[in-house]
Design an enzyme around this catalytic site. Structure first.
Site, PDB file in Angstrom:
ATOM      1  N   GLY A 103      30.420 109.896  77.969  1.00 49.42           N
ATOM      2  CA  GLY A 103      30.705 109.020  79.113  1.00 49.42           C
ATOM      3  C   GLY A 103      32.174 108.637  79.057  1.00 49.42           C
ATOM      4  N   ARG A 104      32.453 107.371  79.313  1.00 48.93           N
ATOM      5  CA  ARG A 104      33.854 106.921  79.383  1.00 48.93           C
ATOM      6  C   ARG A 104      34.568 107.052  78.036  1.00 48.93           C
ATOM      7  NH1 ARG A 104      31.051 102.686  82.962  1.00 48.93           N
ATOM      8  NH2 ARG A 104      30.091 102.177  80.972  1.00 48.93           N
ATOM      9  N   ILE A 105      33.959 106.513  76.977  1.00 44.54           N
ATOM     10  CA  ILE A 105      34.638 106.510  75.672  1.00 44.54           C
ATOM     11  C   ILE A 105      34.616 107.916  75.067  1.00 44.54           C
ATOM     12  CG2 ILE A 105      34.636 105.525  73.346  1.00 44.54           C
ATOM     13  CD1 ILE A 105      33.400 102.963  74.619  1.00 44.54           C
ATOM     14  N   THR A 155      30.954 105.095  66.445  1.00 45.91           N
ATOM     15  CA  THR A 155      31.585 103.870  66.966  1.00 45.91           C
ATOM     16  C   THR A 155      30.720 103.271  68.071  1.00 45.91           C
ATOM     17  OG1 THR A 155      32.855 105.142  68.585  1.00 45.91           O
ATOM     18  CG2 THR A 155      33.973 104.627  66.503  1.00 45.91           C
ATOM     19  N   ARG A 164      26.695 102.424  68.208  1.00 42.23           N
ATOM     20  CA  ARG A 164      25.869 101.353  67.657  1.00 42.23           C
ATOM     21  C   ARG A 164      25.264 101.858  66.352  1.00 42.23           C
ATOM     22  NH1 ARG A 164      28.301  98.431  70.448  1.00 42.23           N
ATOM     23  NH2 ARG A 164      27.576  97.063  72.120  1.00 42.23           N
ATOM     24  N   GLU A 169      24.006  95.570  60.738  1.00 42.98           N
ATOM     25  CA  GLU A 169      25.340  95.035  60.978  1.00 42.98           C
ATOM     26  C   GLU A 169      25.265  93.513  60.932  1.00 42.98           C
ATOM     27  OE1 GLU A 169      27.504  97.373  63.880  1.00 42.98           O
ATOM     28  OE2 GLU A 169      28.538  95.557  64.494  1.00 42.98           O
ATOM     29  N   HIS A 201      33.353  96.815  63.136  1.00 41.09           N
ATOM     30  CA  HIS A 201      33.131  96.777  64.589  1.00 41.09           C
ATOM     31  C   HIS A 201      34.379  96.253  65.329  1.00 41.09           C
ATOM     32  CE1 HIS A 201      29.694  96.483  67.737  1.00 41.09           C
ATOM     33  NE2 HIS A 201      30.840  96.731  68.340  1.00 41.09           N
TER      34      HIS A 201
HETATM   35  N1  LIG Z   1      32.671  99.973  68.442  1.00 42.49           N
HETATM   36  C1  LIG Z   1      32.961  99.195  69.464  1.00 42.49           C
HETATM   37  O1  LIG Z   1      33.636  98.183  69.318  1.00 42.49           O
HETATM   38  C2  LIG Z   1      32.487  99.565  70.817  1.00 42.49           C
HETATM   39  C3  LIG Z   1      31.319 100.263  70.998  1.00 42.49           C
HETATM   40  N2  LIG Z   1      30.911 100.613  72.262  1.00 42.49           N
HETATM   41  C4  LIG Z   1      29.683 101.389  72.412  1.00 42.49           C
HETATM   42  O2  LIG Z   1      29.989 102.593  73.104  1.00 42.49           O
HETATM   43  C5  LIG Z   1      28.954 102.847  74.043  1.00 42.49           C
HETATM   44  C6  LIG Z   1      29.430 103.790  75.122  1.00 42.49           C
HETATM   45  O3  LIG Z   1      30.308 103.148  76.017  1.00 42.49           O
HETATM   46  P1  LIG Z   1      30.825 103.904  77.331  1.00 42.49           P
HETATM   47  O4  LIG Z   1      31.430 105.200  76.989  1.00 42.49           O
HETATM   48  O5  LIG Z   1      31.618 102.935  78.111  1.00 42.49           O
HETATM   49  O6  LIG Z   1      29.431 104.175  78.054  1.00 42.49           O
HETATM   50  P2  LIG Z   1      29.098 105.267  79.168  1.00 42.49           P
HETATM   51  O7  LIG Z   1      27.872 104.795  79.834  1.00 42.49           O
HETATM   52  O8  LIG Z   1      30.304 105.564  79.979  1.00 42.49           O
HETATM   53  O9  LIG Z   1      28.792 106.581  78.298  1.00 42.49           O
HETATM   54  C7  LIG Z   1      27.640 106.755  77.538  1.00 42.49           C
HETATM   55  C8  LIG Z   1      27.111 108.165  77.773  1.00 42.49           C
HETATM   56  O10 LIG Z   1      26.029 108.381  76.878  1.00 42.49           O
HETATM   57  C9  LIG Z   1      25.040 109.116  77.563  1.00 42.49           C
HETATM   58  N3  LIG Z   1      23.754 108.882  76.900  1.00 42.49           N
HETATM   59  C10 LIG Z   1      23.098 107.718  76.758  1.00 42.49           C
HETATM   60  N4  LIG Z   1      21.961 107.912  76.056  1.00 42.49           N
HETATM   61  C11 LIG Z   1      21.906 109.229  75.769  1.00 42.49           C
HETATM   62  C12 LIG Z   1      20.973 110.036  75.095  1.00 42.49           C
HETATM   63  N5  LIG Z   1      19.873 109.519  74.565  1.00 42.49           N
HETATM   64  N6  LIG Z   1      21.222 111.358  74.986  1.00 42.49           N
HETATM   65  C13 LIG Z   1      22.332 111.886  75.520  1.00 42.49           C
HETATM   66  N7  LIG Z   1      23.277 111.151  76.169  1.00 42.49           N
HETATM   67  C14 LIG Z   1      23.057 109.851  76.295  1.00 42.49           C
HETATM   68  C15 LIG Z   1      25.080 108.600  78.996  1.00 42.49           C
HETATM   69  O11 LIG Z   1      24.546 109.539  79.885  1.00 42.49           O
HETATM   70  C16 LIG Z   1      26.579 108.390  79.182  1.00 42.49           C
HETATM   71  O12 LIG Z   1      27.181 109.534  79.733  1.00 42.49           O
HETATM   72  C17 LIG Z   1      28.543 101.452  74.501  1.00 42.49           C
HETATM   73  O13 LIG Z   1      27.265 101.435  75.077  1.00 42.49           O
HETATM   74  C18 LIG Z   1      28.640 100.657  73.229  1.00 42.49           C
HETATM   75  O14 LIG Z   1      27.409 100.687  72.567  1.00 42.49           O
HETATM   76  C19 LIG Z   1      31.639 100.274  73.354  1.00 42.49           C
HETATM   77  C20 LIG Z   1      32.805  99.573  73.220  1.00 42.49           C
HETATM   78  C21 LIG Z   1      33.312  99.118  71.962  1.00 42.49           C
HETATM   79  O1  LIG Z   2      31.852  96.373  74.222  1.00 42.91           O
HETATM   80  C1  LIG Z   2      31.041  96.683  73.324  1.00 42.91           C
HETATM   81  O2  LIG Z   2      29.947  97.238  73.597  1.00 42.91           O
HETATM   82  C2  LIG Z   2      31.341  96.394  71.923  1.00 42.91           C
HETATM   83  O3  LIG Z   2      30.680  96.862  71.052  1.00 42.91           O
HETATM   84  C3  LIG Z   2      32.467  95.516  71.561  1.00 42.91           C
HETATM   85  O4  LIG Z   2      33.520  95.527  72.390  1.00 42.91           O
END
Ligand SMILES: NC(=O)C1=CN([C@@H]2O[C@H](COP(=O)(O)OP(=O)(O)OC[C@H]3O[C@@H](n4cnc5c(N)ncnc54)[C@H](O)[C@@H]3O)[C@@H](O)[C@H]2O)C=CC1
Ligand SMILES: O=C(O)C(=O)CO
Length: 322
Positions: free
Chosen positions: A153-155, A234, A236, A265, A284
């Site tokens: 997805g985005r990240i 990165t 969950r 965590e 995190h």
């Molecule tokens: N370590 C940190 O501080 C951070 C962690 N995150 C985590 O990163 C995750 C992703 O963020 P974004 O990229 O913005 O989300 P997003 O929604 O743009 O991308 C997630 C992608 O994963 C795919 N997906 C979901 N479940 C799936 C599965 N079972 N099998 C295959 N593909 C699957 C979705 O179709 C989507 O394309 C967040 O939900 C969050 O948990 C986000 C920000 C900071």
């Molecule tokens: O945005 C999230 O999902 C995080 O894990 C922390 O920014």
């Protein structure tokens, strides 16, 4: 309208809320117990929530006055979205503004593990510089290797982009659907889950977490991965089984691991994974940059302000509520 914020966020967000005429409540002691947190929630209309407090059945039953929730995160795995929607509660989140920072951390972990950076830094700090040794704890280069993304997805896209530019890595991915932009711009190839784990030199997790995916990356997955592979999470911690990951790392089934999220965590102090030289663990900090956190504060405030004006939240985790 009252907005309860459980932990101080960047001033930009607070100023926006106050200028919109909203009453902002931030407890002086912002390290609240679960009960204290619930008590604040019971007495408010809208919540701007920092951290992983659970918005579950207990929450919704005990806090019937809450009308809107704006998360200070993009992930919303700690919210019972069905229940919120059933109760007509919009749940806002903070997409995009943290994608760069979080993918930077995935990239940093990949490099740190591939060159054993945290291990060597610890040695230097321990006063143990060591002599030049042609065979000691060598790293591996990433040029032309295969990056596998679980959840493009985005990240995930930004991580793939960096790896392509920096190391000319081949990108494979497994996702719920095809990501046409990544296929066109990065020549990313969609593969099955099994192919993803079998072919990746670096496997990086970027999917949104759901409880039914707990421990998806477990012993049977690590067994199928390449011996030279690096596992990066990165997203969950719940995605990986940490004991199985430890075993895979000690037995040499995989080569290394970089974690910004752990299971559980916070990580337990005596977790043996922390003793391994082929591991880098961060607490995190994916979104922990000034730029990302300011962006998150702005988006969360925009969500609350829109709600207070009777408008749709612009950044919404449960659009079906409208
Ligand atoms: N370590 C940190 O501080 C951070 C962690 N995150 C985590 O990163 C995750 C992703 O963020 P974004 O990229 O913005 O989300 P997003 O929604 O743009 O991308 C997630 C992608 O994963 C795919 N997906 C979901 N479940 C799936 C599965 N079972 N099998 C295959 N593909 C699957 C979705 O179709 C989507 O394309 C967040 O939900 C969050 O948990 C986000 C920000 C900071
Ligand atoms: O945005 C999230 O999902 C995080 O894990 C922390 O920014």
């Amino acid at each position: 309208m009252k907005v309860f914020i459980n932990k101080r966020i960047p001033e930009t967000g607070i100023t926006m809320l106050e200028e919109a005429g909203l009453e902002v409540i931030i407890p002086e002691n912002d390290d609240l117990s679960h009960e204290e947190w619930l008590e604040y929630c019971k007495n408010t209309d809208t919540i701007l929530n920092v951290g992983a407090n659970k918005f579950d059945q207990e929450f919704f039953e005990k806090c019937p006055n809450v009308k809107a929730i704006a998360l200070f995160s993009v992930g919303f795995d700690h919210v019972d979205i069905k229940e919120a929607t059933k109760r007509n509660i919009p749940v806002g989140n903070t997409p995009d503004v943290l994608s760069r920072a979080t993918s930077d951390v995935a990239f940093l972990l990949m490099q740190s593990v591939s060159r054993r950076a945290s291990f060597y830094f610890q040695k230097v700090k321990d006063g143990n510089w060591g002599n030049f040794d042609p065979l000691y704890e060598l790293g591996q280069e990433l040029y032309g290797k295969t990056l596998g993304i679980f959840g493009l997805g985005r990240i995930g896209f930004e991580m793939a982009q960096k790896c392509k530019k920096a190391f000319g890595m081949n990108i494979i991915y497994h996702n719920r659907n095809h990501n046409e932009e990544a296929e066109k711009e990065l020549n990313a190839k969609y593969v099955s889950f099994d192919k993803l784990i079998e072919q990746s030199d670096v496997l990086s997790i970027h999917a949104n977490f759901k409880p039914e995916k707990s421990d998806l990356f477990n012993a049977s997955v690590f067994e199928k991965m390449k011996k030279n592979s690096i596992f990066i999470n990165t997203a969950r911690g719940g995605f990986h089984n940490q004991k199985d990951l430890y075993q895979a790392l000690v037995s040499g089934q995989i080569w290394g691991a970089g974690l910004d999220v752990t299971n559980p965590e916070p990580i337990e102090d005596n977790d043996p994974i922390l003793q391994l030289s082929n591991v880098c663990v961060l607490p995190h900090i994916g979104s922990a940059t000034i730029e990302a956190r300011n962006g998150m504060a702005r988006l969360a405030a925009e969500n609350i302000i829109a709600f207070s004006k009777g408008q749709k939240m612009p950044h919404i985790a449960n659009p079906e509520v409208y």
